[in-house]
Structures are given as C-alpha cells and as structure tokens.
Design a protein around this motif. Structure first.
Motif, PDB file in Angstrom:
ATOM      1  N   SER A   5      64.223   5.466  90.476  1.00  0.00           N
ATOM      2  CA  SER A   5      64.347   6.151  91.760  1.00  0.00           C
ATOM      3  C   SER A   5      65.118   7.452  91.568  1.00  0.00           C
ATOM      4  CB  SER A   5      65.078   5.251  92.765  1.00  0.00           C
ATOM      5  OG  SER A   5      66.446   5.124  92.384  1.00  0.00           O
ATOM      6  N   LYS A   6      65.173   8.264  92.608  1.00  0.00           N
ATOM      7  CA  LYS A   6      65.935   9.518  92.503  1.00  0.00           C
ATOM      8  C   LYS A   6      67.418   9.246  92.260  1.00  0.00           C
ATOM      9  CE  LYS A   6      66.339  10.002  97.502  1.00  0.00           C
ATOM     10  NZ  LYS A   6      66.014  10.812  98.655  1.00  0.00           N
ATOM     11  N   ASP A   7      67.879   8.033  92.605  1.00  0.00           N
ATOM     12  CA  ASP A   7      69.268   7.640  92.360  1.00  0.00           C
ATOM     13  C   ASP A   7      69.450   6.941  91.013  1.00  0.00           C
ATOM     14  OD1 ASP A   7      69.992   8.622  94.902  1.00  0.00           O
ATOM     15  OD2 ASP A   7      69.426   6.718  95.842  1.00  0.00           O
ATOM     16  N   GLY A   8      68.373   6.796  90.256  1.00  0.00           N
ATOM     17  CA  GLY A   8      68.470   6.207  88.926  1.00  0.00           C
ATOM     18  C   GLY A   8      68.262   4.715  88.863  1.00  0.00           C
ATOM     19  N   LEU A   9      67.863   4.075  89.968  1.00  0.00           N
ATOM     20  CA  LEU A   9      67.614   2.635  89.963  1.00  0.00           C
ATOM     21  C   LEU A   9      66.302   2.369  89.238  1.00  0.00           C
ATOM     22  CD1 LEU A   9      68.625  -0.127  90.984  1.00  0.00           C
ATOM     23  CD2 LEU A   9      67.221   0.232  93.014  1.00  0.00           C
ATOM     24  N   VAL A  29      45.944   3.580  86.170  1.00  0.00           N
ATOM     25  CA  VAL A  29      45.366   3.397  87.496  1.00  0.00           C
ATOM     26  C   VAL A  29      46.320   2.561  88.349  1.00  0.00           C
ATOM     27  CG1 VAL A  29      43.388   2.613  88.824  1.00  0.00           C
ATOM     28  CG2 VAL A  29      43.055   3.536  86.522  1.00  0.00           C
ATOM     29  N   ASP A  30      46.580   3.082  89.537  1.00  0.00           N
ATOM     30  CA  ASP A  30      47.438   2.415  90.508  1.00  0.00           C
ATOM     31  C   ASP A  30      46.568   1.514  91.381  1.00  0.00           C
ATOM     32  OD1 ASP A  30      48.947   1.705  92.758  1.00  0.00           O
ATOM     33  OD2 ASP A  30      49.061   3.749  93.533  1.00  0.00           O
ATOM     34  N   ASN A  31      46.655   0.217  91.107  1.00  0.00           N
ATOM     35  CA  ASN A  31      45.971  -0.751  91.945  1.00  0.00           C
ATOM     36  C   ASN A  31      46.935  -1.448  92.904  1.00  0.00           C
ATOM     37  OD1 ASN A  31      43.180  -0.702  90.850  1.00  0.00           O
ATOM     38  ND2 ASN A  31      44.231  -1.270  88.980  1.00  0.00           N
ATOM     39  N   PHE A  32      48.200  -1.581  92.505  1.00  0.00           N
ATOM     40  CA  PHE A  32      49.157  -2.368  93.285  1.00  0.00           C
ATOM     41  C   PHE A  32      50.540  -1.719  93.413  1.00  0.00           C
ATOM     42  CE2 PHE A  32      46.283  -5.370  91.086  1.00  0.00           C
ATOM     43  CZ  PHE A  32      45.663  -5.908  92.200  1.00  0.00           C
ATOM     44  N   MET A  33      50.741  -0.527  92.901  1.00  0.00           N
ATOM     45  CA  MET A  33      52.084   0.059  92.863  1.00  0.00           C
ATOM     46  C   MET A  33      52.646   0.315  94.258  1.00  0.00           C
ATOM     47  SD  MET A  33      52.342   2.723  89.701  1.00  0.00           S
ATOM     48  CE  MET A  33      50.852   3.655  89.868  1.00  0.00           C
ATOM     49  N   GLU A  34      53.893  -0.042  94.441  1.00  0.00           N
ATOM     50  CA  GLU A  34      54.631   0.285  95.655  1.00  0.00           C
ATOM     51  C   GLU A  34      55.923   0.999  95.255  1.00  0.00           C
ATOM     52  OE1 GLU A  34      54.987  -2.917  98.450  1.00  0.00           O
ATOM     53  OE2 GLU A  34      52.909  -3.536  98.112  1.00  0.00           O
ATOM     54  N   LYS A  35      56.882   0.239  94.678  1.00  0.00           N
ATOM     55  CA  LYS A  35      58.139   0.853  94.238  1.00  0.00           C
ATOM     56  C   LYS A  35      57.887   1.941  93.200  1.00  0.00           C
ATOM     57  CE  LYS A  35      60.972  -3.260  94.819  1.00  0.00           C
ATOM     58  NZ  LYS A  35      61.685  -4.304  94.090  1.00  0.00           N
ATOM     59  N   LYS A  37      55.275   3.818  92.734  1.00  0.00           N
ATOM     60  CA  LYS A  37      54.706   5.022  93.335  1.00  0.00           C
ATOM     61  C   LYS A  37      55.770   5.798  94.101  1.00  0.00           C
ATOM     62  CE  LYS A  37      50.604   6.679  95.652  1.00  0.00           C
ATOM     63  NZ  LYS A  37      49.326   6.277  96.261  1.00  0.00           N
ATOM     64  N   ASP A  38      56.605   5.098  94.850  1.00  0.00           N
ATOM     65  CA  ASP A  38      57.718   5.772  95.546  1.00  0.00           C
ATOM     66  C   ASP A  38      58.620   6.482  94.541  1.00  0.00           C
ATOM     67  OD1 ASP A  38      56.821   4.916  98.017  1.00  0.00           O
ATOM     68  OD2 ASP A  38      58.241   3.242  98.141  1.00  0.00           O
ATOM     69  N   ASN A  39      58.905   5.787  93.426  1.00  0.00           N
ATOM     70  CA  ASN A  39      59.738   6.407  92.403  1.00  0.00           C
ATOM     71  C   ASN A  39      59.080   7.658  91.837  1.00  0.00           C
ATOM     72  OD1 ASN A  39      61.654   4.418  92.698  1.00  0.00           O
ATOM     73  ND2 ASN A  39      61.153   3.363  90.803  1.00  0.00           N
ATOM     74  N   ILE A  41      57.021   9.691  93.192  1.00  0.00           N
ATOM     75  CA  ILE A  41      57.051  10.787  94.166  1.00  0.00           C
ATOM     76  C   ILE A  41      58.392  11.514  94.098  1.00  0.00           C
ATOM     77  CG2 ILE A  41      57.116  11.284  96.649  1.00  0.00           C
ATOM     78  CD1 ILE A  41      54.956   9.014  96.906  1.00  0.00           C
ATOM     79  N   ASN A  42      59.469  10.768  93.891  1.00  0.00           N
ATOM     80  CA  ASN A  42      60.819  11.344  93.868  1.00  0.00           C
ATOM     81  C   ASN A  42      61.330  11.694  92.479  1.00  0.00           C
ATOM     82  OD1 ASN A  42      61.578  11.203  96.748  1.00  0.00           O
ATOM     83  ND2 ASN A  42      61.180   9.030  96.433  1.00  0.00           N
ATOM     84  N   ASN A  43      60.761  11.060  91.450  1.00  0.00           N
ATOM     85  CA  ASN A  43      61.209  11.264  90.076  1.00  0.00           C
ATOM     86  C   ASN A  43      60.006  10.982  89.168  1.00  0.00           C
ATOM     87  OD1 ASN A  43      62.311  11.191  87.530  1.00  0.00           O
ATOM     88  ND2 ASN A  43      63.803   9.591  87.964  1.00  0.00           N
ATOM     89  N   PRO A  44      59.304  12.014  88.728  1.00  0.00           N
ATOM     90  CA  PRO A  44      58.031  11.808  88.037  1.00  0.00           C
ATOM     91  C   PRO A  44      58.125  11.368  86.577  1.00  0.00           C
ATOM     92  CG  PRO A  44      58.519  14.128  88.142  1.00  0.00           C
ATOM     93  CD  PRO A  44      59.594  13.427  88.935  1.00  0.00           C
ATOM     94  N   TYR A  45      59.327  11.152  86.065  1.00  0.00           N
ATOM     95  CA  TYR A  45      59.464  10.813  84.647  1.00  0.00           C
ATOM     96  C   TYR A  45      59.283   9.313  84.423  1.00  0.00           C
ATOM     97  CZ  TYR A  45      60.837  15.579  84.300  1.00  0.00           C
ATOM     98  OH  TYR A  45      60.811  16.946  84.369  1.00  0.00           O
ATOM     99  N   VAL A  46      58.489   8.956  83.402  1.00  0.00           N
ATOM    100  CA  VAL A  46      58.148   7.565  83.122  1.00  0.00           C
ATOM    101  C   VAL A  46      58.298   7.252  81.640  1.00  0.00           C
ATOM    102  CG1 VAL A  46      56.481   7.497  85.016  1.00  0.00           C
ATOM    103  CG2 VAL A  46      55.692   7.984  82.715  1.00  0.00           C
ATOM    104  N   ALA A  47      58.358   5.971  81.351  1.00  0.00           N
ATOM    105  CA  ALA A  47      58.261   5.468  79.982  1.00  0.00           C
ATOM    106  C   ALA A  47      57.329   4.271  80.042  1.00  0.00           C
ATOM    107  CB  ALA A  47      59.622   5.061  79.432  1.00  0.00           C
TER     108      ALA A  47
END
Length: 114
Positions: A5-9, A29-35, A37-39, A41-47
C-alpha cells in the motif's frame, strides 16, 4: 505477486496467469485482485517470484506495473484467459515493466542479479 500500500503495508497473492509479454515486460491477468489492485493504483511497484519450466530455475522479478482495462493489451489478456479457462472474467491486464531480475534458486548464483 507482492504489492504494498502507499503506507507500506505488504500484500502477497498467488497468480495463475503470468507470462513474458516481451523482452522488457511481464503480463499478469487480474481475475480476482482487490487489495493488490488498490495497492497498484497507489504504489505501482511489484515483486513476483516465478519458476521457469525451460531452465528449471526460480527468479524474482521486480518492476513497475501499469493497469489496462481496455485496448490491445487487455484484449490479448482476455483472449488468453478465455482459451485456458473460459469461465473466468478478467477485470484487467497488468503489464509490469521489468526493472530487476534475481536468481532465487539455491546454489552459487542465489541472489545474483541478471
């Protein structure tokens, strides 16, 4: 796939539809993402950690995600999912611009950046 999240959670979820899109991107592919996807939107970095069937190696891939809900990338993602699992209804395509790749396989190269 791990997001924060934008707060680092942190949040981590298993992904079924992941593939190399081109030399610089992964497609998820996003079939079920909720948290997640929200993350994104606010913080696009992933691993994401993946297993390569070709060379029997594990890799950690880091990058910056862009969400697509229409257009060519989204259409390609929907077609892919519909071929494999027609009952699913993809919500978006996540294109990850790869910034780093690390070896995750135990051995001499563990942690090495490629």
């Amino acid at each position: 796939m791990a997001t924060a999240s934008k707060d680092g959670l942190p949040n981590v979820v298993p992904m079924t539809f992941v593939k190399v899109y081109d030399d610089e991107h992964l497609l998820i592919v996003d079939n079920f993402m909720e948290k997640s996807k929200d993350n994104l939107i606010n913080n696009p970095y992933v691993a994401i950690c993946v297993w390569s069937m070709e060379d029997k190696q594990a890799y950690q891939i880091k990058g910056k995600a862009a969400i697509h809900t229409s257009g060519q990338i989204f259409d390609e993602a929907v077609a892919w999912v519909k071929r494999e699992m027609p009952v699913l209804q993809p919500k978006s395509a996540v294109l990850i611009e790869i910034t780093n790749i690390y070896v995750c396989q135990p051995g001499d190269n563990l942690g090495k950046e490629l």
